[in-house]
Design an enzyme around this catalytic site. Sequence first.
Site, PDB file in Angstrom:
ATOM      1  N   GLU A 295     -17.653  -6.915  -0.086  1.00 25.69           N
ATOM      2  CA  GLU A 295     -17.797  -8.277   0.417  1.00 25.69           C
ATOM      3  C   GLU A 295     -17.137  -9.245  -0.544  1.00 25.69           C
ATOM      4  OE1 GLU A 295     -21.730  -9.499   1.614  1.00 25.69           O
ATOM      5  OE2 GLU A 295     -21.320 -11.578   1.044  1.00 25.69           O
TER       6      GLU A 295
ATOM      7  N   GLU B  71     -19.520 -20.345   0.179  1.00 27.33           N
ATOM      8  CA  GLU B  71     -20.934 -20.093   0.467  1.00 27.33           C
ATOM      9  C   GLU B  71     -21.759 -21.140  -0.257  1.00 27.33           C
ATOM     10  OE1 GLU B  71     -24.433 -16.672   0.388  1.00 27.33           O
ATOM     11  OE2 GLU B  71     -22.563 -16.302  -0.685  1.00 27.33           O
TER      12      GLU B  71
END
Length: 260
Positions: A150, A155
């Site tokens: 990932e 974010e």
Amino acid sequence: MRIAAGALVVVLTAASTTPANAAAWEEVIGTGSFSGYGALESEWNYRYPWGSDHNGTARMYASSSDHNHVSLSGGVLTVKATRISWDEGNSGADPHLPIRYHSGAIHAKEHVVVNDQFPNWEVKGDFQAPSTRGTWPAFWLTGVNSWPPESDILELKGDNRNWFNTFRTSSDVSSSIVGVSSPGSWHTYRAWMTKVNNTDVVIHYYLDGKWIAQHTARNFVGKPLWVIINLQMEGSSGSPGPTAETVYRARNVYIGRTRA
């Protein structure tokens, strides 16, 4: 978007930040994919690759006939989260939180795969991201066949700090955390990925053209990655989340690669 206990925080101050010769790059998804629904649907699918639920309290609702939560206007993608007042059960994904919001997500049809044929990739876009408690916007890459790998390019978890994350395993993580001035204004988030040997990739992360960090992504070579834009809620971003509508906007999203 997963959070591991004891995540390593790495912010480097110097590195080679110049990608491969620009003339060698080819476009995978151009900056016009949000120009209309036909363009969007030729390059992107609605919701998550695995469906409607993930690790927060928002369930994704979007389709070619439902633009309440994923809409376009003037080349801008808007993802909208709204609080619901009824019981819709719990999320089908770990940690199975109660569903309190309807929101939206899209994922690119083309996978990012760093390998001998395509040794360099660039993934970037301009975003207006919510940053109040309970809002969890993201622009990220995650493994098609397994998790991890990932890479989180954007974010925000309920405040004005962006987390650039690289997950090699669930407990082996590099996280570079940087404050974003007025994240609800337009900012450019970018990752440049380059193959460095038969198994490993180096990822350079940028905010507004400024190099932030370099992470080594061990065992990323040859592993296909989804590219996802979504607005999740609560979970790691805190609760209670907002009662008013929350919007997350994107424009000029681009994916490119070099061909060996």
